[in-house]
Write a protein that holds these residues in place. Structure first.
Motif, mmCIF file in Angstrom:
data_model
loop_
_atom_site.group_PDB
_atom_site.id
_atom_site.type_symbol
_atom_site.label_atom_id
_atom_site.label_comp_id
_atom_site.label_asym_id
_atom_site.label_seq_id
_atom_site.Cartn_x
_atom_site.Cartn_y
_atom_site.Cartn_z
ATOM 1 N N ASP A 121 -16.088 29.332 18.436
ATOM 2 C CA ASP A 121 -16.380 30.707 18.833
ATOM 3 C C ASP A 121 -16.297 30.802 20.352
ATOM 4 O OD1 ASP A 121 -17.198 33.290 19.175
ATOM 5 O OD2 ASP A 121 -19.080 33.072 18.075
ATOM 6 N N LEU A 122 -15.201 31.372 20.830
ATOM 7 C CA LEU A 122 -14.997 31.528 22.270
ATOM 8 C C LEU A 122 -15.630 32.817 22.790
ATOM 9 C CD1 LEU A 122 -11.254 30.415 22.451
ATOM 10 C CD2 LEU A 122 -13.287 29.074 23.077
ATOM 11 N N CYS A 123 -16.187 33.616 21.899
ATOM 12 C CA CYS A 123 -16.702 34.927 22.287
ATOM 13 C C CYS A 123 -18.207 34.941 22.518
ATOM 14 C CB CYS A 123 -16.299 35.953 21.233
ATOM 15 S SG CYS A 123 -14.501 36.137 21.135
ATOM 16 N N THR A 124 -18.842 33.776 22.602
ATOM 17 C CA THR A 124 -20.279 33.722 22.862
ATOM 18 C C THR A 124 -20.596 34.070 24.312
ATOM 19 O OG1 THR A 124 -20.107 31.354 23.265
ATOM 20 C CG2 THR A 124 -20.767 32.052 21.044
ATOM 21 N N VAL A 125 -19.637 33.855 25.184
ATOM 22 C CA VAL A 125 -19.777 34.198 26.603
ATOM 23 C C VAL A 125 -18.646 35.159 26.938
ATOM 24 C CG1 VAL A 125 -19.787 33.329 28.962
ATOM 25 C CG2 VAL A 125 -20.744 31.927 27.131
ATOM 26 N N PRO A 126 -18.950 36.419 27.259
ATOM 27 C CA PRO A 126 -17.871 37.376 27.546
ATOM 28 C C PRO A 126 -17.161 37.043 28.865
ATOM 29 C CG PRO A 126 -20.010 38.390 27.898
ATOM 30 C CD PRO A 126 -20.268 37.022 27.348
ATOM 31 N N LEU A 127 -15.874 36.751 28.770
ATOM 32 C CA LEU A 127 -15.084 36.467 29.969
ATOM 33 C C LEU A 127 -14.418 37.740 30.475
ATOM 34 C CD1 LEU A 127 -13.485 33.042 28.975
ATOM 35 C CD2 LEU A 127 -15.522 33.449 30.366
ATOM 36 N N GLY A 128 -13.783 38.492 29.583
ATOM 37 C CA GLY A 128 -13.229 39.797 29.925
ATOM 38 C C GLY A 128 -12.064 39.811 30.887
ATOM 39 N N GLN A 129 -11.552 38.666 31.255
ATOM 40 C CA GLN A 129 -10.425 38.617 32.185
ATOM 41 C C GLN A 129 -9.736 37.260 32.047
ATOM 42 O OE1 GLN A 129 -12.140 39.043 36.057
ATOM 43 N NE2 GLN A 129 -13.197 37.111 35.985
ATOM 44 N N TYR A 130 -8.626 37.129 32.744
ATOM 45 C CA TYR A 130 -7.937 35.845 32.760
ATOM 46 C C TYR A 130 -8.745 34.845 33.567
ATOM 47 C CZ TYR A 130 -3.586 37.599 30.766
ATOM 48 O OH TYR A 130 -2.646 38.117 29.932
ATOM 49 N N ILE A 131 -8.642 33.584 33.162
ATOM 50 C CA ILE A 131 -9.192 32.485 33.939
ATOM 51 C C ILE A 131 -8.047 31.539 34.263
ATOM 52 C CG2 ILE A 131 -11.506 32.632 32.942
ATOM 53 C CD1 ILE A 131 -10.711 30.159 31.199
ATOM 54 N N ASP A 132 -8.219 30.737 35.270
ATOM 55 C CA ASP A 132 -7.236 29.718 35.623
ATOM 56 C C ASP A 132 -7.160 28.725 34.464
ATOM 57 O OD1 ASP A 132 -5.847 27.498 36.712
ATOM 58 O OD2 ASP A 132 -6.614 27.931 38.712
ATOM 59 N N ALA A 133 -5.972 28.423 33.996
ATOM 60 C CA ALA A 133 -5.805 27.504 32.865
ATOM 61 C C ALA A 133 -6.198 26.086 33.226
ATOM 62 C CB ALA A 133 -4.367 27.546 32.352
ATOM 63 N N ARG A 134 -6.451 25.834 34.519
ATOM 64 C CA ARG A 134 -6.928 24.508 34.938
ATOM 65 C C ARG A 134 -8.453 24.433 34.913
ATOM 66 N NH1 ARG A 134 -3.924 24.642 40.523
ATOM 67 N NH2 ARG A 134 -4.871 26.679 40.307
ATOM 68 N N ALA A 135 -9.116 25.553 34.614
ATOM 69 C CA ALA A 135 -10.578 25.595 34.552
ATOM 70 C C ALA A 135 -11.059 25.004 33.226
ATOM 71 C CB ALA A 135 -11.075 27.030 34.688
ATOM 72 N N MET A 136 -12.166 24.312 33.295
ATOM 73 C CA MET A 136 -12.720 23.672 32.118
ATOM 74 C C MET A 136 -13.469 24.676 31.259
ATOM 75 S SD MET A 136 -15.222 20.355 31.915
ATOM 76 C CE MET A 136 -14.214 19.536 33.116
ATOM 77 N N LEU A 137 -13.228 24.613 29.967
ATOM 78 C CA LEU A 137 -13.975 25.417 29.004
ATOM 79 C C LEU A 137 -15.073 24.522 28.420
ATOM 80 C CD1 LEU A 137 -11.097 27.189 27.021
ATOM 81 C CD2 LEU A 137 -12.576 28.190 28.773
ATOM 82 N N PRO A 138 -16.339 24.792 28.745
ATOM 83 C CA PRO A 138 -17.421 23.974 28.180
ATOM 84 C C PRO A 138 -17.741 24.442 26.765
ATOM 85 C CG PRO A 138 -18.322 25.597 29.679
ATOM 86 C CD PRO A 138 -16.826 25.757 29.716
ATOM 87 N N LEU A 139 -17.698 23.537 25.828
ATOM 88 C CA LEU A 139 -17.951 23.857 24.428
ATOM 89 C C LEU A 139 -19.060 22.959 23.894
ATOM 90 C CD1 LEU A 139 -14.212 23.994 23.371
ATOM 91 C CD2 LEU A 139 -15.732 25.959 23.532
ATOM 92 N N GLY A 140 -19.911 23.528 23.062
ATOM 93 C CA GLY A 140 -20.992 22.762 22.453
ATOM 94 C C GLY A 140 -21.004 22.944 20.955
ATOM 95 N N ALA A 141 -21.432 21.889 20.257
ATOM 96 C CA ALA A 141 -21.539 21.949 18.807
ATOM 97 C C ALA A 141 -22.682 22.887 18.432
ATOM 98 C CB ALA A 141 -21.774 20.558 18.236
#
Length: 161
Positions: free
Chosen positions: A131-151
């Motif tokens: 679920d990538l929608c738990t934190v609203p980003l609402g815009q592009y991010i740099d593809a080199r930025a880390m996406l922190p994910l938790g179980a």
């Protein structure tokens, strides 16, 4: 110089074959939509599965590392986003996505990838898995930025703050 009848037939056959090959290539290219029909589709899910196999409950994944260096920006498309909303907000063509009458289905989120030359790809991800929608980003991010994910307690993964 004039070609013999056999030579003319041979050239005509080669031209027809070339046109058929070009038509086939164009039809195959048109058939590959912007959804998940690209070489590295599913890479985020594979990265999370690898972390789960290693008994990790938190992982940081970089879209560019997973999907390829050609992707320079990423955005999360959440449920209920319409085709028009995606076009306005992200300047992306979402016409080939599987959208319901209310836009993106509630059980789906997409990772939109953009290349420097304007190319785009959508990776469809089931929200029960990630679920990538738990934190609203609402815009592009740099593809080199880390996406922190938790179980999550339900067996899936979610984007962390």
């Amino acid at each position: 110089m004039r070609l013999s009848t056999t030579g003319r037939y041979l050239i005509a056959i080669i031209l027809v074959a070339w046109i058929a090959v070009l038509a086939l290539l164009l039809s195959l290219r048109a058939g590959t939509g912007a959804e998940t029909r690209f070489d590295t589709a599913g890479a985020l899910e594979r990265g999370v599965a690898h972390a789960a196999d290693n008994h990790q409950s938190i992982v940081g994944l970089v879209p560019q590392d997973l999907y390829g260096e050609e992707w320079v920006a990423a955005a999360v498309i959440c449920p209920f986003e319409s085709e028009q909303g995606i076009a306005q907000k992200y300047e992306a063509d979402a016409s080939e996505l599987e959208l319901g009458s209310n836009g993106v289905p509630e059980d789906t989120n997409y990772l939109l990838l953009r290349s420097a030359d304007g190319g785009q790809a959508f990776d469809r991800i089931d929200r029960a898995d990630i679920d990538l929608c738990t934190v609203p980003l609402g815009q592009y991010i740099d593809a080199r930025a880390m996406l922190p994910l938790g179980a999550t307690g339900q067996g899936g993964w979610a984007l962390l703050n």
